[in-house]
Design a protein around this motif. Structure first.
Motif, PDB file in Angstrom:
ATOM      1  N   GLY A  63      19.642  53.836  33.624  1.00  0.00           N
ATOM      2  CA  GLY A  63      19.772  55.268  33.857  1.00  0.00           C
ATOM      3  C   GLY A  63      20.467  55.524  35.178  1.00  0.00           C
ATOM      4  O   GLY A  63      21.046  54.617  35.786  1.00  0.00           O
ATOM      5  N   SER A  64      20.411  56.754  35.667  1.00  0.00           N
ATOM      6  CA  SER A  64      21.154  57.110  36.873  1.00  0.00           C
ATOM      7  C   SER A  64      20.668  56.348  38.099  1.00  0.00           C
ATOM      8  O   SER A  64      21.471  55.785  38.855  1.00  0.00           O
ATOM      9  CB  SER A  64      21.070  58.620  37.120  1.00  0.00           C
TER      10      SER A  64
ATOM     11  N   THR B 239      27.334  58.405  30.828  1.00  0.00           N
ATOM     12  CA  THR B 239      26.175  59.119  30.288  1.00  0.00           C
ATOM     13  C   THR B 239      25.273  59.630  31.399  1.00  0.00           C
ATOM     14  O   THR B 239      24.789  60.768  31.359  1.00  0.00           O
ATOM     15  CB  THR B 239      25.371  58.198  29.361  1.00  0.00           C
ATOM     16  N   TYR B 240      25.025  58.798  32.405  1.00  0.00           N
ATOM     17  CA  TYR B 240      24.062  59.151  33.451  1.00  0.00           C
ATOM     18  C   TYR B 240      24.698  59.430  34.807  1.00  0.00           C
ATOM     19  O   TYR B 240      24.094  60.101  35.643  1.00  0.00           O
ATOM     20  CB  TYR B 240      23.031  58.027  33.593  1.00  0.00           C
ATOM     21  N   LEU B 241      25.912  58.910  35.047  1.00  0.00           N
ATOM     22  CA  LEU B 241      26.574  59.103  36.332  1.00  0.00           C
ATOM     23  C   LEU B 241      28.047  59.461  36.093  1.00  0.00           C
ATOM     24  O   LEU B 241      28.949  58.686  36.428  1.00  0.00           O
ATOM     25  CB  LEU B 241      26.455  57.832  37.190  1.00  0.00           C
ATOM     26  N   PRO B 242      28.306  60.606  35.498  1.00  0.00           N
ATOM     27  CA  PRO B 242      29.688  60.970  35.160  1.00  0.00           C
ATOM     28  C   PRO B 242      30.583  61.013  36.394  1.00  0.00           C
ATOM     29  O   PRO B 242      30.222  61.586  37.418  1.00  0.00           O
ATOM     30  CB  PRO B 242      29.538  62.354  34.521  1.00  0.00           C
ATOM     31  N   GLY B 243      31.739  60.363  36.277  1.00  0.00           N
ATOM     32  CA  GLY B 243      32.721  60.381  37.359  1.00  0.00           C
ATOM     33  C   GLY B 243      32.489  59.357  38.450  1.00  0.00           C
ATOM     34  O   GLY B 243      33.301  59.237  39.369  1.00  0.00           O
ATOM     35  N   ALA B 244      31.403  58.597  38.384  1.00  0.00           N
ATOM     36  CA  ALA B 244      31.068  57.646  39.445  1.00  0.00           C
ATOM     37  C   ALA B 244      31.573  56.251  39.109  1.00  0.00           C
ATOM     38  O   ALA B 244      31.679  55.879  37.940  1.00  0.00           O
ATOM     39  CB  ALA B 244      29.566  57.610  39.658  1.00  0.00           C
TER      40      ALA B 244
ATOM     41  N   SER C   3      26.155  50.223  24.150  1.00  0.00           N
ATOM     42  CA  SER C   3      27.399  50.908  24.520  1.00  0.00           C
ATOM     43  C   SER C   3      27.467  51.147  26.026  1.00  0.00           C
ATOM     44  O   SER C   3      28.537  50.994  26.637  1.00  0.00           O
ATOM     45  CB  SER C   3      27.519  52.229  23.761  1.00  0.00           C
ATOM     46  N   ILE C   4      26.345  51.507  26.647  1.00  0.00           N
ATOM     47  CA  ILE C   4      26.327  51.717  28.098  1.00  0.00           C
ATOM     48  C   ILE C   4      26.540  50.388  28.815  1.00  0.00           C
ATOM     49  O   ILE C   4      27.293  50.306  29.794  1.00  0.00           O
ATOM     50  CB  ILE C   4      25.015  52.392  28.536  1.00  0.00           C
ATOM     51  N   VAL C   5      25.889  49.339  28.342  1.00  0.00           N
ATOM     52  CA  VAL C   5      26.051  48.013  28.949  1.00  0.00           C
ATOM     53  C   VAL C   5      27.504  47.571  28.882  1.00  0.00           C
ATOM     54  O   VAL C   5      28.079  47.063  29.854  1.00  0.00           O
ATOM     55  CB  VAL C   5      25.112  46.992  28.261  1.00  0.00           C
ATOM     56  N   GLN C   6      28.144  47.761  27.730  1.00  0.00           N
ATOM     57  CA  GLN C   6      29.545  47.376  27.587  1.00  0.00           C
ATOM     58  C   GLN C   6      30.437  48.202  28.510  1.00  0.00           C
ATOM     59  O   GLN C   6      31.380  47.681  29.120  1.00  0.00           O
ATOM     60  CB  GLN C   6      29.997  47.542  26.144  1.00  0.00           C
TER      61      GLN C   6
END
Length: 333
Positions: free
Chosen positions: A11-12, A48-53, A35-38
């Protein structure tokens, strides 16, 4: 020998802590979502949790718990409080003896009313438990803004050894042996943040928010001291510092819940729209159980509980607070 770390929870805040730690030691990040791990491995982002970072390129992510945990010298638990026990049951299959486990969660377990380090002690006895807590809004930190936190463990020797693992130039980490106070501060302030958000959402001014924060801190300190925390802890980063950030920022999940309640939305509707956990909703029920057990008056927390669990509204909550009799500032009310 150089330490290695596993951070569980993509998560964030878990992702942010993994990114910070990877500048100091090899760090692997475990997440449930393939998908997040990839995305983290391929693009060094977590939209998903930290857009733009951007996440540090040294972070390696995996969905395999054994791969994450089996060789780790430090395990950081970035999962919500409701998932802590189940995650620890999975960790137990692979963790080596005596590995410290550090919680990032700011909540209490419903039913048992345990703090996260108490769950760690129960599920994995013999592993030094700790908590990293403070005014830490993940998006600001991952974007490079300066911040500070507290690493709390009962053993002063271990906590001082682990302290440098978490800090870097923009993220200052202090140490503390008051684990009880640090955990309770992190959990209790979420309830007050909902109250502050309700005021902001209903159009109340800065005076109202300042009053809620100050009187909320008094509630936190009264109950926290009875439960074994130190007053100085609640006046520091884990208490007042965390409360200020959570009660005033639009990045705060709990303030956001309160703000939408202040606008007239229902709690179930608000929660269904969120992709992250606002710990204060469930914590408000546990806090009121603890207040009753220790015979401590907590009028702000009580009104938050009524809104979150008994169908009350933000307007009714503030009317309830106005009806509370006032005495000396050192007294409840």
């Amino acid at each position: 020998m150089k330490l290695t770390a596993a951070v569980l929870g993509a998560g964030s805040w878990g992702t942010t802590v993994a990114s910070l730690m990877s500048h100091n030691i090899p760090t692997i990040l475990w997440g449930r979502s393939a998908s997040i791990v990839q995305e983290i491995n391929d693009h060094h982002t977590n939209a998903t949790y930290l857009p733009g970072a951007k996440i540090a390129t040294a972070v390696k992510a995996t969905t395999d718990m054994e791969e994450a945990v089996a060789q780790a010298d430090i395990i950081v638990l970035g999962v919500p409080s409701k998932a802590m026990r189940d995650t620890l049951d999975e960790v137990k299959k692979y963790v080596r003896p005596w590995v410290p486990l550090i919680s990032l969660a700011k909540g209490l377990e419903p039913g048992t009313r345990y703090r996260m380090t108490e769950i760690i002690k129960e599920v994995l006895p013999g592993h030094p438990p700790g908590v990293l807590t403070g005014p830490n809004l993940a998006k600001e930190i991952i974007d490079g803004f300066a911040a500070a936190s507290v690493l709390a463990m009962e053993d002063e020797v271990i906590v001082k050894q682990l302290q440098p693992v978490f800090g870097n130039g923009i993220f200052r980490v202090y140490h503390n042996t008051d684990v009880v106070g640090c955990e309770l501060g992190g959990a209790f302030k979420n309830v007050i943040a909902i109250a502050a958000g309700m005021g902001d959402g209903s159009g109340a001014g800065v005076n109202t928010r300042s009053t809620v924060i100050t009187r909320g801190l008094a509630e936190m300190t009264r109950l926290g001291r009875v439960m074994g925390g130190r007053a100085s802890t609640f006046a520091g980063l884990a208490g007042m510092g965390d409360m200020m950030a959570t009660c005033t920022s639009a990045l705060s999940r709990n303030h956001t819940v309160g703000f939408k309640l202040g606008q007239g939305k229902k709690i179930d509707e608000i929660i269904s729209e969120m992709n992250q956990v606002a710990e204060g909703v469930k914590t408000s029920k546990v806090v009121m159980e603890l207040a009753q057990e220790h015979d401590i008056e907590m009028p702000i927390s009580l009104e938050v509980y009524r809104v979150c669990h008994e169908g009350s509204t933000a307007r009714q909550a503030f009317r309830g607070l106005l009806r509370t009799q006032t005495g000396a500032e050192s007294e409840p009310g």
